[in-house]
Scaffold this motif. Structure first.
Motif, PDB file in Angstrom:
ATOM      1  N   PRO A 135       0.830  -1.214   0.000  1.00 40.08           N
ATOM      2  CA  PRO A 135       0.000   0.000   0.000  1.00 40.08           C
ATOM      3  C   PRO A 135       0.861   1.260   0.000  1.00 40.08           C
ATOM      4  CG  PRO A 135      -0.819  -1.583   1.602  1.00 40.08           C
ATOM      5  CD  PRO A 135       0.498  -2.113   1.118  1.00 40.08           C
ATOM      6  N   GLY A 136       0.519   2.190  -0.860  1.00 40.48           N
ATOM      7  CA  GLY A 136       1.221   3.454  -0.902  1.00 40.48           C
ATOM      8  C   GLY A 136       2.444   3.480  -1.789  1.00 40.48           C
ATOM      9  N   PHE A 137       2.856   2.326  -2.332  1.00 41.66           N
ATOM     10  CA  PHE A 137       4.034   2.335  -3.202  1.00 41.66           C
ATOM     11  C   PHE A 137       3.692   3.056  -4.499  1.00 41.66           C
ATOM     12  CE2 PHE A 137       6.760   0.653  -6.545  1.00 41.66           C
ATOM     13  CZ  PHE A 137       8.020   0.838  -5.985  1.00 41.66           C
ATOM     14  N   ALA A 138       4.518   4.040  -4.877  1.00 39.00           N
ATOM     15  CA  ALA A 138       4.207   4.870  -6.043  1.00 39.00           C
ATOM     16  C   ALA A 138       5.290   4.798  -7.109  1.00 39.00           C
ATOM     17  CB  ALA A 138       4.013   6.321  -5.602  1.00 39.00           C
ATOM     18  N   GLY A 139       6.189   3.809  -6.999  1.00 40.92           N
ATOM     19  CA  GLY A 139       7.288   3.714  -7.955  1.00 40.92           C
ATOM     20  C   GLY A 139       6.974   2.807  -9.130  1.00 40.92           C
ATOM     21  N   ILE A 140       8.026   2.300  -9.743  1.00 38.75           N
ATOM     22  CA  ILE A 140       7.924   1.412 -10.904  1.00 38.75           C
ATOM     23  C   ILE A 140       7.640  -0.001 -10.426  1.00 38.75           C
ATOM     24  CG2 ILE A 140       9.170   0.494 -12.893  1.00 38.75           C
ATOM     25  CD1 ILE A 140      10.942   3.121 -12.571  1.00 38.75           C
ATOM     26  N   ASP A 141       6.644  -0.613 -11.042  1.00 36.85           N
ATOM     27  CA  ASP A 141       6.124  -1.902 -10.598  1.00 36.85           C
ATOM     28  C   ASP A 141       6.345  -2.930 -11.707  1.00 36.85           C
ATOM     29  OD1 ASP A 141       2.777  -2.860  -9.427  1.00 36.85           O
ATOM     30  OD2 ASP A 141       4.674  -3.939  -9.448  1.00 36.85           O
ATOM     31  N   LEU A 142       7.392  -3.773 -11.587  1.00 39.45           N
ATOM     32  CA  LEU A 142       7.651  -4.815 -12.579  1.00 39.45           C
ATOM     33  C   LEU A 142       6.990  -6.114 -12.130  1.00 39.45           C
ATOM     34  CD1 LEU A 142      11.433  -4.364 -13.483  1.00 39.45           C
ATOM     35  CD2 LEU A 142       9.448  -3.746 -14.870  1.00 39.45           C
ATOM     36  N   VAL A 143       6.221  -6.733 -13.015  1.00 38.77           N
ATOM     37  CA  VAL A 143       5.528  -7.974 -12.703  1.00 38.77           C
ATOM     38  C   VAL A 143       6.222  -9.111 -13.449  1.00 38.77           C
ATOM     39  CG1 VAL A 143       3.347  -9.221 -12.772  1.00 38.77           C
ATOM     40  CG2 VAL A 143       3.357  -6.741 -12.380  1.00 38.77           C
ATOM     41  N   ILE A 144       6.792 -10.059 -12.691  1.00 34.28           N
ATOM     42  CA  ILE A 144       7.535 -11.174 -13.268  1.00 34.28           C
ATOM     43  C   ILE A 144       6.904 -12.483 -12.811  1.00 34.28           C
ATOM     44  CG2 ILE A 144       9.771 -12.321 -13.450  1.00 34.28           C
ATOM     45  CD1 ILE A 144       9.796  -9.555 -14.691  1.00 34.28           C
ATOM     46  N   ASP A 145       6.532 -13.310 -13.760  1.00 29.66           N
ATOM     47  CA  ASP A 145       5.945 -14.608 -13.442  1.00 29.66           C
ATOM     48  C   ASP A 145       7.040 -15.538 -12.932  1.00 29.66           C
ATOM     49  OD1 ASP A 145       4.202 -16.719 -13.235  1.00 29.66           O
ATOM     50  OD2 ASP A 145       4.133 -17.145 -15.377  1.00 29.66           O
ATOM     51  N   PRO A 146       7.001 -15.978 -11.685  1.00 33.24           N
ATOM     52  CA  PRO A 146       8.089 -16.787 -11.135  1.00 33.24           C
ATOM     53  C   PRO A 146       8.082 -18.211 -11.673  1.00 33.24           C
ATOM     54  CG  PRO A 146       6.321 -16.641  -9.552  1.00 33.24           C
ATOM     55  CD  PRO A 146       5.922 -15.753 -10.711  1.00 33.24           C
ATOM     56  N   GLY A 147       9.245 -18.817 -11.629  1.00 35.25           N
ATOM     57  CA  GLY A 147       9.343 -20.236 -11.962  1.00 35.25           C
ATOM     58  C   GLY A 147       9.706 -20.527 -13.390  1.00 35.25           C
ATOM     59  N   GLN A 148       9.595 -19.581 -14.305  1.00 32.69           N
ATOM     60  CA  GLN A 148       9.923 -19.859 -15.698  1.00 32.69           C
ATOM     61  C   GLN A 148      11.416 -19.734 -15.971  1.00 32.69           C
ATOM     62  OE1 GLN A 148       7.498 -21.106 -17.684  1.00 32.69           O
ATOM     63  NE2 GLN A 148       6.487 -21.043 -15.690  1.00 32.69           N
ATOM     64  N   ALA A 149      12.097 -18.841 -15.253  1.00 34.57           N
ATOM     65  CA  ALA A 149      13.538 -18.653 -15.398  1.00 34.57           C
ATOM     66  C   ALA A 149      14.026 -17.898 -14.180  1.00 34.57           C
ATOM     67  CB  ALA A 149      13.853 -17.869 -16.675  1.00 34.57           C
ATOM     68  N   PHE A 150      15.334 -17.964 -13.931  1.00 31.60           N
ATOM     69  CA  PHE A 150      15.870 -17.308 -12.744  1.00 31.60           C
ATOM     70  C   PHE A 150      15.708 -15.799 -12.861  1.00 31.60           C
ATOM     71  CE2 PHE A 150      18.957 -15.255 -10.127  1.00 31.60           C
ATOM     72  CZ  PHE A 150      18.959 -16.025  -8.975  1.00 31.60           C
ATOM     73  N   GLY A 151      15.348 -15.154 -11.730  1.00 37.18           N
ATOM     74  CA  GLY A 151      15.309 -13.707 -11.684  1.00 37.18           C
ATOM     75  C   GLY A 151      13.951 -13.144 -11.351  1.00 37.18           C
ATOM     76  N   THR A 152      13.444 -13.464 -10.156  1.00 37.84           N
ATOM     77  CA  THR A 152      12.172 -12.898  -9.716  1.00 37.84           C
ATOM     78  C   THR A 152      12.381 -11.800  -8.680  1.00 37.84           C
ATOM     79  OG1 THR A 152      11.928 -14.513  -7.930  1.00 37.84           O
ATOM     80  CG2 THR A 152      11.021 -15.111 -10.080  1.00 37.84           C
ATOM     81  N   GLY A 153      13.623 -11.567  -8.300  1.00 39.78           N
ATOM     82  CA  GLY A 153      13.922 -10.575  -7.271  1.00 39.78           C
ATOM     83  C   GLY A 153      14.058 -11.176  -5.888  1.00 39.78           C
ATOM     84  N   GLY A 154      13.750 -12.459  -5.760  1.00 43.56           N
ATOM     85  CA  GLY A 154      13.752 -13.080  -4.448  1.00 43.56           C
ATOM     86  C   GLY A 154      15.117 -13.489  -3.941  1.00 43.56           C
ATOM     87  N   HIS A 155      16.105 -13.622  -4.824  1.00 41.30           N
ATOM     88  CA  HIS A 155      17.427 -14.034  -4.374  1.00 41.30           C
ATOM     89  C   HIS A 155      18.337 -12.822  -4.204  1.00 41.30           C
ATOM     90  CE1 HIS A 155      21.445 -16.005  -4.571  1.00 41.30           C
ATOM     91  NE2 HIS A 155      20.808 -16.866  -3.808  1.00 41.30           N
ATOM     92  N   ALA A 156      19.269 -12.930  -3.270  1.00 44.44           N
ATOM     93  CA  ALA A 156      20.151 -11.810  -2.952  1.00 44.44           C
ATOM     94  C   ALA A 156      20.895 -11.283  -4.175  1.00 44.44           C
ATOM     95  CB  ALA A 156      21.157 -12.231  -1.873  1.00 44.44           C
ATOM     96  N   THR A 157      21.324 -12.169  -5.067  1.00 44.97           N
ATOM     97  CA  THR A 157      22.087 -11.720  -6.228  1.00 44.97           C
ATOM     98  C   THR A 157      21.236 -10.866  -7.163  1.00 44.97           C
ATOM     99  OG1 THR A 157      21.604 -13.739  -7.479  1.00 44.97           O
ATOM    100  CG2 THR A 157      23.583 -13.736  -6.114  1.00 44.97           C
ATOM    101  N   THR A 158      19.973 -11.250  -7.354  1.00 47.15           N
ATOM    102  CA  THR A 158      19.091 -10.447  -8.203  1.00 47.15           C
ATOM    103  C   THR A 158      18.828  -9.094  -7.571  1.00 47.15           C
ATOM    104  OG1 THR A 158      18.013 -12.527  -8.854  1.00 47.15           O
ATOM    105  CG2 THR A 158      16.960 -10.486  -9.541  1.00 47.15           C
ATOM    106  N   ARG A 159      18.611  -9.086  -6.264  1.00 43.15           N
ATOM    107  CA  ARG A 159      18.381  -7.810  -5.573  1.00 43.15           C
ATOM    108  C   ARG A 159      19.601  -6.902  -5.672  1.00 43.15           C
ATOM    109  NH1 ARG A 159      15.890 -11.324  -1.777  1.00 43.15           N
ATOM    110  NH2 ARG A 159      17.724 -11.257  -0.423  1.00 43.15           N
ATOM    111  N   LEU A 160      20.802  -7.470  -5.564  1.00 41.82           N
ATOM    112  CA  LEU A 160      22.013  -6.666  -5.675  1.00 41.82           C
ATOM    113  C   LEU A 160      22.146  -6.049  -7.064  1.00 41.82           C
ATOM    114  CD1 LEU A 160      24.520  -8.940  -3.733  1.00 41.82           C
ATOM    115  CD2 LEU A 160      23.836  -6.620  -3.077  1.00 41.82           C
ATOM    116  N   ALA A 161      21.823  -6.828  -8.094  1.00 43.70           N
ATOM    117  CA  ALA A 161      21.893  -6.305  -9.455  1.00 43.70           C
ATOM    118  C   ALA A 161      20.856  -5.206  -9.671  1.00 43.70           C
ATOM    119  CB  ALA A 161      21.700  -7.431 -10.466  1.00 43.70           C
TER     120      ALA A 161
END
Length: 316
Positions: A135-161
């Motif tokens: 609630p209240g988030f007003a930034g850029i909202d990327l929607v990624i379907d998980p499970g099809q390929a690596f990179g949903t934002g959930g792992h530390a390496t993706t967050r760092l990138a």
């Protein structure tokens, strides 16, 4: 020169491969009534990764990471094949526990467990389609379907990138031509576009990854500004204003000379997938091909692994 640009990120990549299988199985409206867990353990992370990959190929349907171990989920019918696939790794030191029967699991919901919106900064978040932005988030909202390929934002390496991209000056991204190496789900290329890049190319050795990235680009409104191909960096001509890569060091280091070839003078580089313990080795390798490091960040994941993110610039 070796050209490896796959989307795997160690155990996290193996886990997401398992999620993909579970998600596919969830299309059937049935509940698994014969499911067991099987714990495999080793202090050798590479051995554990190889064993996990073979287990998934043999039918494992999901996993939970533990320090130095992986708890695999599988239908009872697949257990004999999984155990047979794991058996050769015993001679290398892999410990294989006894299979433990589990209560029935509804895979259509189980694979979603723990997957929610990942807020990178006040202006950028990544979320799966079944989870709303906070609630209240007003930034850029990327929607990624998980499970099809690596990179949903959930792992530390993706967050760092993602954090590395988000921290770039406005002028570095505005109108830039960006390359995402080992693109996985395409989330890094899409984040660059959302933050102001004009065009992004993404490459991966895994066709599943580039297909998933194409879908993600279309669903986030970036189809016209992104291009994906299955192949290596050796097939590209260069002229990029920036390159982002989330790869293990053993995958990334052989590509650094190619990054220098593909990057314009003064271009930026955002790297993740490296361990903090590999910092000095990577700094030397980057300097050897004409990049100097301009920023660093680190994050320790739930298993205790300390990951490193680097931002660098190519000498003019």
């Amino acid at each position: 020169m070796a050209q490896h640009t796959g989307g795997s990120r160690g155990l996290a990549g193996a886990r997401e491969a398992g999620i993909a299988r579970a998600q596919a199985e969830a299309k059937e409206p049935s509940t698994n009534s014969g499911t067991s867990t099987l714990r495999i353990a080793s202090d050798d992370e590479e051995l554990l990764e190889r064993a996990a990959a073979e287990a998934y190929a043999a039918g494992a349907g999901g996993a939970i990471e533990e320090p130095g171990a992986l708890l695999l989920f599988a239908d009872d019918a697949a257990l004999p094949e999984i155990l047979a696939a794991l058996a050769p790794f015993r001679s290398e030191g892999l410990a294989i526990g006894e299979a433990v029967r589990e209560p029935a699991i509804e895979w259509s919901e189980e694979w979603k467990r723990g997957l929610g919106p990942i807020v990178i900064s006040p202006r950028l978040l990544v979320r799966p389609p079944f989870a709303a932005a906070p609630p209240g988030f007003a930034g850029i909202d990327l929607v990624i379907d998980p499970g099809q390929a690596f990179g949903t934002g959930g792992h530390a390496t993706t967050r760092l990138a993602l954090a590395g991209l988000d921290a770039l000056p406005h002028a570095a991204l505005h109108g830039a031509r960006v390359l995402d190496v080992g693109c996985g789900s395409g989330v890094l290329a899409l984040a660059a576009l959302a933050l102001g890049a004009a065009h992004a190319d993404g490459c991966d050795l895994d066709a599943l990854a580039t297909e998933a990235a194409q879908v993600a680009a279309r669903e986030n409104g970036f189809a016209e500004r992104a291009h994906w191909f299955t192949g290596s960096t050796g097939e590209l001509r260069g002229g990029y204003d920036g390159i982002v890569a989330n790869l293990l060091r053993t995958e990334m280091q052989p590509l650094l000379a190619d990054f220098a070839r593909l990057a314009k003078p003064g271009a930026w580089l955002v790297l993740a997938g490296l361990l903090v313990s590999e910092r000095e080795q990577m700094l030397a390798a980057l300097a050897a091909v004409g990049f100097h490091v301009t920023g660093e960040r680190d994050e320790t994941d739930a298993t205790g692994d300390a990951w490193l993110g680097l931002t660098a610039e190519r000498s003019a």
